[in-house]
Design a protein around this motif. Structure first.
Motif, PDB file in Angstrom:
ATOM      1  N   PRO A  48       0.814  -1.212   0.000  1.00 11.85           N
ATOM      2  CA  PRO A  48       0.000   0.000   0.000  1.00 11.85           C
ATOM      3  C   PRO A  48       0.851   1.266   0.000  1.00 11.85           C
ATOM      4  O   PRO A  48       1.730   1.426   0.850  1.00 11.85           O
ATOM      5  N   GLY A  49       0.599   2.139  -0.959  1.00 13.90           N
ATOM      6  CA  GLY A  49       1.360   3.379  -1.021  1.00 13.90           C
ATOM      7  C   GLY A  49       1.578   3.825  -2.444  1.00 13.90           C
ATOM      8  O   GLY A  49       0.866   3.445  -3.366  1.00 13.90           O
ATOM      9  N   TRP A  50       2.622   4.639  -2.615  1.00 10.85           N
ATOM     10  CA  TRP A  50       2.960   5.241  -3.906  1.00 10.85           C
ATOM     11  C   TRP A  50       4.185   4.551  -4.478  1.00 10.85           C
ATOM     12  O   TRP A  50       5.159   4.300  -3.766  1.00 10.85           O
ATOM     13  N   SER A  51       4.150   4.292  -5.774  1.00  8.48           N
ATOM     14  CA  SER A  51       5.294   3.683  -6.454  1.00  8.48           C
ATOM     15  C   SER A  51       5.754   4.601  -7.583  1.00  8.48           C
ATOM     16  O   SER A  51       4.934   5.065  -8.377  1.00  8.48           O
ATOM     17  N   LEU A  52       7.051   4.843  -7.639  1.00  9.95           N
ATOM     18  CA  LEU A  52       7.634   5.645  -8.716  1.00  9.95           C
ATOM     19  C   LEU A  52       8.687   4.815  -9.432  1.00  9.95           C
ATOM     20  O   LEU A  52       9.560   4.228  -8.792  1.00  9.95           O
ATOM     21  N   ALA A  53       8.580   4.730 -10.757  1.00 16.05           N
ATOM     22  CA  ALA A  53       9.562   4.036 -11.588  1.00 16.05           C
ATOM     23  C   ALA A  53      10.173   5.035 -12.555  1.00 16.05           C
ATOM     24  O   ALA A  53       9.448   5.813 -13.197  1.00 16.05           O
ATOM     25  N   LEU A  54      11.499   5.033 -12.667  1.00 17.78           N
ATOM     26  CA  LEU A  54      12.174   5.954 -13.572  1.00 17.78           C
ATOM     27  C   LEU A  54      13.382   5.275 -14.198  1.00 17.78           C
ATOM     28  O   LEU A  54      13.938   4.323 -13.633  1.00 17.78           O
ATOM     29  N   ASP A  55      13.766   5.763 -15.360  1.00 20.16           N
ATOM     30  CA  ASP A  55      14.944   5.267 -16.056  1.00 20.16           C
ATOM     31  C   ASP A  55      15.984   6.371 -16.124  1.00 20.16           C
ATOM     32  O   ASP A  55      15.665   7.532 -16.422  1.00 20.16           O
ATOM     33  N   LEU A  56      17.248   5.984 -15.884  1.00 22.83           N
ATOM     34  CA  LEU A  56      18.365   6.918 -15.944  1.00 22.83           C
ATOM     35  C   LEU A  56      19.515   6.268 -16.694  1.00 22.83           C
ATOM     36  O   LEU A  56      19.705   5.050 -16.617  1.00 22.83           O
ATOM     37  N   PRO A  57      20.313   7.060 -17.418  1.00 22.70           N
ATOM     38  CA  PRO A  57      21.487   6.492 -18.080  1.00 22.70           C
ATOM     39  C   PRO A  57      22.458   5.910 -17.052  1.00 22.70           C
ATOM     40  O   PRO A  57      22.818   6.578 -16.080  1.00 22.70           O
ATOM     41  N   ALA A  58      22.879   4.665 -17.257  1.00 20.25           N
ATOM     42  CA  ALA A  58      23.773   4.013 -16.298  1.00 20.25           C
ATOM     43  C   ALA A  58      25.113   4.716 -16.196  1.00 20.25           C
ATOM     44  O   ALA A  58      25.799   4.600 -15.170  1.00 20.25           O
ATOM     45  N   ALA A  59      25.510   5.455 -17.237  1.00 22.37           N
ATOM     46  CA  ALA A  59      26.819   6.098 -17.253  1.00 22.37           C
ATOM     47  C   ALA A  59      26.836   7.452 -16.542  1.00 22.37           C
ATOM     48  O   ALA A  59      27.882   8.112 -16.512  1.00 22.37           O
ATOM     49  N   LEU A  60      25.721   7.872 -15.952  1.00 25.10           N
ATOM     50  CA  LEU A  60      25.727   9.154 -15.244  1.00 25.10           C
ATOM     51  C   LEU A  60      26.770   9.145 -14.127  1.00 25.10           C
ATOM     52  O   LEU A  60      26.804   8.219 -13.306  1.00 25.10           O
TER      53      LEU A  60
END
Length: 462
Positions: free
Chosen positions: A383-395
């Motif tokens: 129960p709650g909020w879910s956030l999914a994001l993509d980022l460049p692995a080379a950052l």
């Protein structure tokens, strides 16, 4: 059965490792691989959509189950269908939808297998009503470490360890799924913009569950008063009349291979998951990403209700485009997905502010609202909020940055999604998943020699 030695990665294309890949065509061939496994063990693999290393096994064996792809006749009266684990969700929908049937949980891509959906216990955008995928499995066939195939039923310890167990209790060979009846292949969709994260959460909550499916895209490059602004999209199954009214203008499901070229699906500013067109990797810097997100936000309607949209475009909009790996460069992408409970919204705010302040080129960020926890020992949704994001692995410094976010999420009682993970530390995972000790104990009893292993299981000590 074909056999070859290959270099494999997850969908994020990070950390390639080499394994012997077997492609069985029958349950007997799969059992022979498990019985004849080497010292590094074996793990099942479907279409390779796990962003991390859950379906890799460096120096060991990998069972590619895509050759096990039979779909039995659906039973509309009982509302069930039996299928092999290697069946893709896209194909399953293609078979079921003309019969007015649908799996109760439809994740954000059709390019994954039924076995992968169970092993990851994937949630969909209607989690508050339907729970995750494995909740709608009435039985599964599991190939265990002794080479035997067991029928495993819900409510048993083995089922709860297998649902979300990332293939570490055995190889899921097939399953019987409960289905939902729908009146058409169309969705009725409502869209609205929110100027910041507070407004977005308020709109999300104010809508309640009047429409079963809900998701929001967040602009993680916006800062100041616009931090966390986003686009909230809701949907419900349309009545048959909407189907007939738009039958001449819409396709029931995308053509096979539609993702390799131009699609008839709606463009990037429509669709529940905000499908992204491919962009040259050299353009994905903080500035261009911010400009792209701003155009995407301003191009969305302030408020629109009752828009008809094909079911496939609503759930699987991104599948209509080529894979977006060019966005992330040669290093691949890191998908970071976490959830925090209701009452911990300030943690979500802090994470969003930290990402925005870092000027990370995040163009994909999806927010969901979860309901009751699922019974799987390692199931992600709670129960709650879910956030999914993509980022460049080379950052630069990305690992240290996400380690800090992990600590913040864990301190709030939240968790990261292991099915998407490629870098979480073992002590962090143990703190986030209270069922992990029970999972390890069951694994030790069922598989004392460690037949089922993966790069993820070694990294996290599962």
């Amino acid at each position: 059965m074909s056999v070859d030695t290959v270099s494999l990665t997850g969908w994020g294309r990070t950390s390639p490792t080499t394994a012997v890949r077997f492609r069985p065509r029958t349950y007997e061939e799969a059992a022979a691989v498990v019985r004849g496994r080497g010292p590094r063990g074996v793990v099942a693999r479907g279409l390779g959509r796990s962003p991390g290393d859950a379906a890799q096994n460096a120096g060991g064996s990998v069972l590619d189950l895509t050759g096990l792809a039979r779909i039995g006749a659906a039973d509309p009266a009982a509302g069930v269908v039996r299928c092999d684990a290697g069946v893709s969700l896209e194909r399953l929908l293609r078979v079921l939808l003309p019969q007015g049937l649908l799996p109760p949980v439809v994740p954000g891509t059709g390019r994954l297998t039924v076995g992968g959906a169970i092993a990851s216990d994937l949630p969909g955008p209607d989690h508050r009503r339907s729970g995750s995928f494995a909740r709608h499995v009435s039985a599964l066939e599991l190939l265990t470490a002794d080479g035997e195939v067991r029928t495993v039923l819900p409510g048993t310890a083995l089922f709860d360890a297998t649902a979300g167990g990332l293939g570490l209790t055995g190889v899921i060979l097939g399953a019987t799924l409960r289905l939902r009846r729908v009146g058409s292949a169309m969705m009725s969709v409502s869209t609205e913009r929110a100027g910041d994260l507070d407004e977005l959460l308020a709109r999300f909550t104010a809508g309640g569950d009047r429409m079963p499916y809900a998701s929001a895209w967040i602009d993680l490059t916006a800062r100041g008063r616009s931090t966390g602004r986003g686009i909230l999209t809701r949907g419900e199954h349309a009545p048959p009349l909407m189907r007939s009214a738009h039958a001449g203008r819409t396709r029931l499901l995308p053509r096979a291979g539609a993702g390799r070229g131009r699609s008839s699906a709606p463009g990037p500013l429509s669709g529940l998951f905000e499908a992204l067109p491919p962009l040259p990797g050299a353009l994905l810097g903080p500035g261009p990403a911010a400009l792209y997100n701003a155009a995407r936000y301003r191009g969305a309607p302030r408020a629109r209700a009752g828009e008809p949209r094909p079911l496939s475009a609503f759930f699987h909009g991104p599948d209509a485009f080529p894979e977006p790996h060019a966005l992330y460069g040669r290093g691949g992408l890191v998908r970071y997905r976490f959830t925090v409970g209701y009452g911990q919204e300030e943690t979500l705010h802090r994470v969003v502010r930290r990402i925005a302040a870092r000027r990370s080129p995040a163009v994909r960020a999806v927010l969901h609202r979860f309901g009751a926890a699922d019974p799987g020992l390692l199931s992600f949704a709670a129960p709650g909020w879910s956030l999914a994001l993509d980022l460049p692995a080379a950052l630069p410094g990305l690992g240290r940055f996400l380690d800090g976010v992990d600590e913040e999420v864990a301190a709030a009682g939240g968790r990261v999604c292991l099915a998407a993970d490629s870098r979480t530390r073992p002590e962090t995972a143990a703190a986030m998943y209270p069922g992990l000790a029970e999972f390890r104990e069951l694994r030790a009893r069922l598989d004392p020699a460690g037949a089922f292993r993966s790069d993820l299981s070694r990294r996290l000590g599962l």
